[in-house]
Design an enzyme around this catalytic site. Structure first.
Site, PDB file in Angstrom:
ATOM      1  N   LYS A   1       0.727   3.443  -2.954  1.00 52.16           N
ATOM      2  CA  LYS A   1      -0.415   4.349  -3.203  1.00 52.16           C
ATOM      3  C   LYS A   1       0.006   5.813  -3.054  1.00 52.16           C
ATOM      4  CE  LYS A   1      -3.876   1.027  -1.516  1.00 52.16           C
ATOM      5  NZ  LYS A   1      -4.429   0.423  -0.314  1.00 52.16           N
TER       6      LYS A   1
ATOM      7  N   TYR B   1      -2.191  -2.164 -10.767  1.00 56.41           N
ATOM      8  CA  TYR B   1      -2.185  -1.896  -9.323  1.00 56.41           C
ATOM      9  C   TYR B   1      -1.496  -3.038  -8.563  1.00 56.41           C
ATOM     10  CZ  TYR B   1      -4.014  -1.735  -4.572  1.00 56.41           C
ATOM     11  OH  TYR B   1      -4.126  -1.754  -3.205  1.00 56.41           O
TER      12      TYR B   1
ATOM     13  N   VAL C   1       1.055  -3.699   4.065  1.00 56.45           N
ATOM     14  CA  VAL C   1       0.855  -4.965   4.782  1.00 56.45           C
ATOM     15  C   VAL C   1       2.065  -5.896   4.777  1.00 56.45           C
ATOM     16  CG1 VAL C   1      -1.656  -5.090   4.615  1.00 56.45           C
ATOM     17  CG2 VAL C   1      -0.252  -6.054   2.795  1.00 56.45           C
TER      18      VAL C   1
ATOM     19  N   SER D   1       0.798  -1.239   0.000  1.00 54.63           N
ATOM     20  CA  SER D   1       0.000   0.000   0.000  1.00 54.63           C
ATOM     21  C   SER D   1       0.825   1.281   0.000  1.00 54.63           C
ATOM     22  CB  SER D   1      -0.900   0.033   1.233  1.00 54.63           C
ATOM     23  OG  SER D   1      -2.183  -0.400   0.900  1.00 54.63           O
TER      24      SER D   1
ATOM     25  N   TYR E   1      -4.324   3.417   7.711  1.00 52.41           N
ATOM     26  CA  TYR E   1      -5.612   2.698   7.751  1.00 52.41           C
ATOM     27  C   TYR E   1      -6.537   3.352   8.790  1.00 52.41           C
ATOM     28  CZ  TYR E   1      -2.620  -0.650   5.282  1.00 52.41           C
ATOM     29  OH  TYR E   1      -1.750  -1.236   4.401  1.00 52.41           O
TER      30      TYR E   1
HETATM   31  N1  GLU Z   1      -1.875  -5.179  -2.411  1.00 50.76           N
HETATM   32  C1  GLU Z   1      -2.636  -4.993  -1.260  1.00 50.76           C
HETATM   33  C2  GLU Z   1      -4.130  -5.004  -1.540  1.00 50.76           C
HETATM   34  O1  GLU Z   1      -4.615  -4.306  -2.359  1.00 50.76           O
HETATM   35  C3  GLU Z   1      -2.225  -3.754  -0.543  1.00 50.76           C
HETATM   36  C4  GLU Z   1      -2.563  -3.950   0.831  1.00 50.76           C
HETATM   37  C5  GLU Z   1      -1.945  -2.997   1.779  1.00 50.76           C
HETATM   38  O2  GLU Z   1      -0.720  -2.885   1.901  1.00 50.76           O
HETATM   39  O3  GLU Z   1      -2.751  -2.375   2.481  1.00 50.76           O
HETATM   40  O4  GLU Z   1      -4.850  -5.741  -0.954  1.00 50.76           O
END
Ligand code: GLU
Length: 339
Positions: free
Chosen positions: A88, A211, A281, A85, A263
């Site tokens: 992002k 993504y 994560v 994530s 989060y």
């Molecule tokens: N690739 C993960 C997903 O989209 C990212 C999760 C994360 O790091 O929050 O589920």
């Protein structure tokens, strides 16, 4: 209120960022932060993407890169893991650079959903508007909006852009990519829902594929610190000297991270640490002290919201001991007495 309603378009932004701490002090505090967090064994390694479960739960690295280009690392700073994530934040910056403040605000939004990062309900509750680029709906929309005639062009923009942030050519962990691509049904559903609301105009399966690849890019704690330091340095990578994005894009990206980088624990994080950050994560965490430093940590044991436990502890120590909290101030008047 938005920029145009606030009537500030013609008012220049003054940067008042304070001083970068002395290099020796950063070295000492980084070592102390690492030692303190090393005592902690709470949390669990992520396993919802099957391959992530094989990470060494004891791995732990802390790296601080200052805007003068000083690198201060301790522990497993060269251990590679998937960025997940955290990508992002940097893909969002690339999109802001390409499309501009107003357009990205219209399409992706900046407000918290208050719901889990992979929530479908959050999309439905907002008439298909993604709301926030740090949760999956907004992040997939962000990737889907990148310039490029094909998904390959868009992937190229991600790979080149994130590599410039890191100051080296990043690569995808194929095993992580395949493990997530085989299990990411929910993300595919999110992309189809966004398409049904007219929020993405590319093939939703291709958008999720780009993504998923961006999440599987391999980085280490040092890379994250350099990437964070680039956002701390008005968009110029302090190691390569290359401008990656504009100072205005850094400001916008850091505002989003401040509100929603950790989060559902973003409020607690801000309250305790007082800095923009983004976790992933796989156990990575990047934190930015504007005008001062980028902090990268890697420790795969996570709290129940998905944030690295040791990463948060080490960063909290650094924030306090180096005086990085953006909300902290001392009285301008010695002793605090105006009379
Ligand atoms: N690739 C993960 C997903 O989209 C990212 C999760 C994360 O790091 O929050 O589920």
């Amino acid at each position: 209120m938005r920029q145009r309603d606030l009537d500030v378009q013609d008012v220049g932004q003054i940067a008042e960022t304070g001083a970068v701490p002395a290099h020796r002090r950063i070295d000492e505090v980084t070592a102390a932060a690492h030692a303190r967090a090393l005592r902690h064994h709470e949390g669990a390694v992520a396993d919802y993407i099957p391959i992530l479960a094989s990470a060494d739960p004891e791995a732990f690295g802390v790296c601080v890169v200052d805007v003068d280009g000083g690198v201060h690392g301790i522990g497993d700073v060269g251990t590679r893991f998937s960025i997940q994530s955290i990508s992002k934040a940097f893909v969002y910056a690339l999109l802001c650079e390409a499309l501009g403040h107003e357009e990205v605000l219209d399409v992706v939004g900046v407000n918290n959903t208050g719901l889990a990062f992979n929530s479908v309900v959050a999309i439905e509750l907002n008439d298909g508007h993604p709301m926030n680029p740090m949760v999956n709906a907004g992040a997939i929309a962000t990737t889907a909006l990148l310039p490029g005639a094909t998904a390959e062009d868009q992937w190229d923009a991600v790979l080149t852009g994130l590599s410039r942030f890191a100051g080296r050519a990043l690569e995808v962990d194929d095993e992580v990519y395949r493990s997530e691509a085989a299990t990411n049904h929910r993300n595919r559903a999110i992309a189809q829902l966004l398409e049904s609301y007219g929020r993405i105009r590319v093939d939703p399966a291709e958008a999720v594929d780009v993504y998923t690849r961006q999440c599987a890019l391999l980085v280490d704690a040092r890379d994250l610190a350099v990437m964070g330091a680039t956002l701390a340095d008005g968009g110029v990578n302090p190691l390569t000297g290359e401008r990656v994005v504009s100072a205005a894009v850094c400001r916008d990206t850091l505002a989003v991270l401040t509100a929603s980088g950790l989060y559902e624990r973003s409020g607690e994080w801000l309250f305790e640490i007082g800095l923009p950050g983004k976790s992933g994560v796989a156990g990575g965490l990047v934190t930015v002290a504007p005008g001062k430093v980028g902090i990268g940590t890697y420790a795969p044991r996570l709290d129940s919201a998905g944030n690295s436990v040791r990463g948060q502890i080490a960063t909290a120590y650094l924030s306090r001991a180096l005086g990085l909290n953006i909300f902290a101030s001392d009285s301008h008047f010695p002793g605090g007495n105006l009379a």
